[in-house]
Design a protein around this motif. Structure first.
Motif, PDB file in Angstrom:
ATOM      1  N   HIS A   8       0.849  -1.191   0.000  1.00 22.88           N
ATOM      2  CA  HIS A   8       0.000   0.000   0.000  1.00 22.88           C
ATOM      3  C   HIS A   8       0.886   1.243   0.000  1.00 22.88           C
ATOM      4  CE1 HIS A   8      -2.725  -3.079   1.785  1.00 22.88           C
ATOM      5  NE2 HIS A   8      -3.560  -2.518   0.942  1.00 22.88           N
ATOM      6  N   VAL A   9       0.822   2.001  -1.082  1.00 26.40           N
ATOM      7  CA  VAL A   9       1.662   3.192  -1.161  1.00 26.40           C
ATOM      8  C   VAL A   9       0.974   4.403  -0.539  1.00 26.40           C
ATOM      9  CG1 VAL A   9       2.902   2.378  -3.189  1.00 26.40           C
ATOM     10  CG2 VAL A   9       0.850   3.752  -3.484  1.00 26.40           C
ATOM     11  N   ILE A  10      -0.344   4.319  -0.340  1.00 29.64           N
ATOM     12  CA  ILE A  10      -1.081   5.361   0.384  1.00 29.64           C
ATOM     13  C   ILE A  10      -1.886   4.669   1.483  1.00 29.64           C
ATOM     14  CG2 ILE A  10      -2.856   7.156   0.269  1.00 29.64           C
ATOM     15  CD1 ILE A  10      -2.090   7.618  -2.637  1.00 29.64           C
ATOM     16  N   GLU A  11      -1.703   5.134   2.714  1.00 29.99           N
ATOM     17  CA  GLU A  11      -2.448   4.593   3.848  1.00 29.99           C
ATOM     18  C   GLU A  11      -3.018   5.755   4.651  1.00 29.99           C
ATOM     19  OE1 GLU A  11      -0.762   0.650   5.566  1.00 29.99           O
ATOM     20  OE2 GLU A  11       0.933   2.002   5.269  1.00 29.99           O
ATOM     21  N   VAL A  12      -4.318   5.728   4.839  1.00 34.25           N
ATOM     22  CA  VAL A  12      -5.027   6.782   5.565  1.00 34.25           C
ATOM     23  C   VAL A  12      -5.808   6.118   6.698  1.00 34.25           C
ATOM     24  CG1 VAL A  12      -6.825   8.544   5.413  1.00 34.25           C
ATOM     25  CG2 VAL A  12      -5.194   8.255   3.530  1.00 34.25           C
ATOM     26  N   THR A  13      -5.590   6.588   7.917  1.00 37.71           N
ATOM     27  CA  THR A  13      -6.247   5.997   9.080  1.00 37.71           C
ATOM     28  C   THR A  13      -6.870   7.087   9.944  1.00 37.71           C
ATOM     29  OG1 THR A  13      -4.574   4.232   9.097  1.00 37.71           O
ATOM     30  CG2 THR A  13      -5.948   4.458  11.060  1.00 37.71           C
ATOM     31  N   ILE A  29     -11.658   9.464   8.228  1.00 38.61           N
ATOM     32  CA  ILE A  29     -11.773   8.513   7.124  1.00 38.61           C
ATOM     33  C   ILE A  29     -10.572   7.567   7.101  1.00 38.61           C
ATOM     34  CG2 ILE A  29     -13.126  10.149   5.775  1.00 38.61           C
ATOM     35  CD1 ILE A  29     -10.675  10.592   4.012  1.00 38.61           C
ATOM     36  N   THR A  30     -10.803   6.376   6.615  1.00 39.83           N
ATOM     37  CA  THR A  30      -9.762   5.351   6.532  1.00 39.83           C
ATOM     38  C   THR A  30      -9.854   4.652   5.182  1.00 39.83           C
ATOM     39  OG1 THR A  30      -9.767   4.953   8.925  1.00 39.83           O
ATOM     40  CG2 THR A  30      -8.901   3.190   7.523  1.00 39.83           C
ATOM     41  N   PHE A  31      -8.749   4.612   4.460  1.00 41.68           N
ATOM     42  CA  PHE A  31      -8.677   3.848   3.212  1.00 41.68           C
ATOM     43  C   PHE A  31      -7.210   3.654   2.852  1.00 41.68           C
ATOM     44  CE2 PHE A  31      -8.638   8.246   1.751  1.00 41.68           C
ATOM     45  CZ  PHE A  31      -7.718   8.250   0.713  1.00 41.68           C
ATOM     46  N   SER A  32      -6.949   2.791   1.892  1.00 39.77           N
ATOM     47  CA  SER A  32      -5.585   2.567   1.420  1.00 39.77           C
ATOM     48  C   SER A  32      -5.602   2.390  -0.087  1.00 39.77           C
ATOM     49  CB  SER A  32      -4.961   1.341   2.098  1.00 39.77           C
ATOM     50  OG  SER A  32      -5.702   0.173   1.804  1.00 39.77           O
ATOM     51  N   VAL A  33      -4.444   2.657  -0.704  1.00 41.00           N
ATOM     52  CA  VAL A  33      -4.304   2.526  -2.154  1.00 41.00           C
ATOM     53  C   VAL A  33      -3.107   1.633  -2.423  1.00 41.00           C
ATOM     54  CG1 VAL A  33      -4.003   3.725  -4.347  1.00 41.00           C
ATOM     55  CG2 VAL A  33      -5.232   4.852  -2.465  1.00 41.00           C
ATOM     56  N   ARG A  34      -3.330   0.585  -3.201  1.00 33.27           N
ATOM     57  CA  ARG A  34      -2.275  -0.372  -3.491  1.00 33.27           C
ATOM     58  C   ARG A  34      -1.344   0.140  -4.577  1.00 33.27           C
ATOM     59  NH1 ARG A  34      -7.086  -3.674  -3.983  1.00 33.27           N
ATOM     60  NH2 ARG A  34      -7.564  -4.672  -1.985  1.00 33.27           N
ATOM     61  N   ARG A  35      -0.143  -0.391  -4.575  1.00 34.85           N
ATOM     62  CA  ARG A  35       0.822  -0.029  -5.608  1.00 34.85           C
ATOM     63  C   ARG A  35       0.300  -0.438  -6.984  1.00 34.85           C
ATOM     64  NH1 ARG A  35       5.921   1.482  -5.754  1.00 34.85           N
ATOM     65  NH2 ARG A  35       6.160   1.207  -3.503  1.00 34.85           N
TER      66      ARG A  35
END
Length: 335
Positions: A8-13, A29-35
């Protein structure tokens, strides 16, 4: 460096942003973005999209929560993040008297390890316009120049803020192809857009923001599947809603009647349509203006825009809004 950077290159918690006066624009907000994926951030006006993206870009410090881009805090560790990301703003603000080529060269001088300006202009289809002054470009061409400057540093992560605003259909399609090529080459793309068709076509996954919270998240297909499909038709004057078969059994979960027009909502589209058509054939009834269609991302978005979301994160694999009306109970009503 965070060991999750490889996945995950972007991690939001539990991310929060509060403006002066106590207005909470982003509310945990919480989400993640994969490479190597394209992630779309959608939302109603004032939902918190821009506020969120600015935190990801390191332009402000969060009021609470945690954000990591490529394993780093983009605000506190800006020097470690900035050379590895590209940012396409809604408006670039280029000097109007410079030519396209001069603008690209100027920006390349500010980027470490920049690729040749001519190369990025070719990527976005602006090489034939290299000698034209910025002030003479169309709105769509300026958006292409915005994208070109964002690509100069060969970014690992690319933030696209409304990338196709002002583009015609051809230009939008070319931009989509560029984004797909970047993703296929391993670039992670986070985009905001008001074009739902764009999100549905480009995004591997998406999140819909509503009043500072994530109201729905998942793949476009998952978010769409959370909404019921619909069948609409018009009954002949000598038939009424009460004449229809008990369609609740094949999956009709609600209906609306407007004069002779009937719209059914169903989560089992094929079964419901087959049951309706079998009844019509047996009864010799012509269903005028028959329209059978699956739910769309637009419908999911509009449902949230109407305030149907309860404010919490809804994983698209879960249930959507409850249908309060019962088709079977209403069949006795006369159209």
């Amino acid at each position: 460096m965070d060991t999750n950077e490889h996945d995950h290159v972007i991690e939001v918690t539990d991310l929060r942003r509060v403006y002066g006066g106590g207005f909470e624009a982003v509310r945990g907000i919480t989400f993640s973005v994969r490479r190597g994926e394209v992630f779309a951030l959608l939302g109603t006006n004032g939902a918190g999209k821009t506020s969120t993206v600015e935190l990801l870009e390191g332009l402000a410090r969060p009021a609470g929560g945690r954000v990591r881009v490529l394993g780093h805090d983009p605000f506190a560790e800006r020097a470690a993040v900035r050379p590895r990301v590209g940012v396409m703003l809604q408006e670039g603000g280029f000097p109007s008297e410079l030519t396209v080529a001069e603008t690209a060269r100027m920006w390349a001088g500010c980027v470490s390890g920049a690729r040749p300006p001519r190369e990025v202009l070719a990527l976005v289809g602006l090489e034939p316009r290299a000698g034209v002054r910025v002030k003479q470009l169309s709105g769509g061409e300026r958006r292409r120049l915005d994208l070109a400057t964002a690509l100069l540093g060969r970014p690992e992560v690319l933030f696209l803020d409304e990338p196709t605003t002002g583009l015609d259909a051809e230009g939008r399609g070319e931009t989509w192809e560029s984004v797909r090529a970047l993703r296929d080459a391993g670039t992670t793309v986070l985009l905001t857009t008001h074009y739902l068709e764009e999100a549905e076509d480009l995004a591997d996954r998406l999140a819909i923001l509503h009043q500072g919270r994530i109201a729905a998240t998942g793949t476009p297909a998952e978010v769409t599947a959370a909404q019921p499909s619909r069948i609409s038709f018009e009954l002949p004057r000598d038939h009424f809603v009460g004449d229809l078969p008990p369609l609740a059994e094949p999956g009709v979960c609600g209906h609306e009647v407007d004069g002779r027009s009937v719209r059914l909502r169903t989560r089992e589209l094929q079964r419901a349509a087959a049951g309706l058509l079998a009844w019509a054939a047996e009864a010799g009834v012509e269903l005028r203006r028959l329209d059978v269609r699956s739910a769309s991302l637009e419908e999911a978005f509009l449902e949230i825009a109407r305030g149907a979301a309860d404010g919490g994160t809804r994983d698209a694999s879960g249930s959507s809004e409850a249908m309060s009306d019962s088709f079977a109970a209403d069949q006795e009503r006369v159209a």
